[in-house]
Design an enzyme around this catalytic site. Structure first.
Site, PDB file in Angstrom:
ATOM      1  N   HIS A  97      -7.369   2.288  -2.764  1.00  0.00           N
ATOM      2  CA  HIS A  97      -6.286   1.773  -3.593  1.00  0.00           C
ATOM      3  C   HIS A  97      -6.344   0.259  -3.617  1.00  0.00           C
ATOM      4  CE1 HIS A  97      -4.608   2.299   0.483  1.00  0.00           C
ATOM      5  NE2 HIS A  97      -3.761   1.308   0.212  1.00  0.00           N
ATOM      6  N   HIS A  99      -4.213  -3.150  -4.347  1.00  0.00           N
ATOM      7  CA  HIS A  99      -2.869  -3.714  -4.424  1.00  0.00           C
ATOM      8  C   HIS A  99      -2.852  -4.800  -5.492  1.00  0.00           C
ATOM      9  CE1 HIS A  99      -1.453  -2.096  -0.487  1.00  0.00           C
ATOM     10  NE2 HIS A  99      -2.751  -2.082  -0.246  1.00  0.00           N
TER      11      HIS A  99
END
Length: 139
Positions: A97, A99
């Site tokens: 992931h 950010h």
């Protein structure tokens, strides 16, 4: 992956405040944001780290990250963004992931979230650069 919360969000079986849902990935608000509007961008396929993402998927994934970054700035009137990926260490969910954190001048966030360590001298810096370059050449 059955027990991965990000896979559940991608599949639609877990709720999230989605900002994008595309073939290359899904973007949604972080539930514990650094600042309001902090978005996580995840690939649809379960991969743990950036190194696990197949090379052909990189342009699409980072294209989505780029578009989300621009949208965070435009949509929230942010002065900029902080974009980061953790690989294993400090990775709260073992699913790749990225950010995207909105930034404004004077927001109190100072550089990175960790202390900085200088090289003892140019020799030590050169040694680290050479070791990384050698591993890159061997890859």
């Amino acid at each position: 992956m059955a027990d991965c919360v990000f896979c559940a969000i991608v599949a639609g079986s877990a709720s999230a405040f989605r900002v994008a849902d595309e073939p290359t990935g899904v973007a949604f608000l972080d539930t514990r944001p650094v600042f309001r509007g902090h978005v996580l961008v995840v690939p649809r396929e379960h991969v743990e780290t950036l190194g696990d993402l197949p090379a052909p998927e990189l342009p699409g994934y980072f294209g989505l990250v780029r578009r989300v970054t621009l949208a965070v700035e435009a949509g929230l009137g942010a002065g900029g963004t902080f974009v980061a990926i953790n690989n294993r260490v400090s990775q709260s969910v073992p699913h790749l992931h990225t950010h995207v954190v909105p930034r404004t001048k004077g927001d109190g966030l100072r550089g990175f979230f960790w202390p900085r360590h200088r090289y003892a001298d140019d020799t030590e810096a050169a040694d680290h650069a050479e070791r990384i370059a050698a591993a890159l050449a061997a890859a």
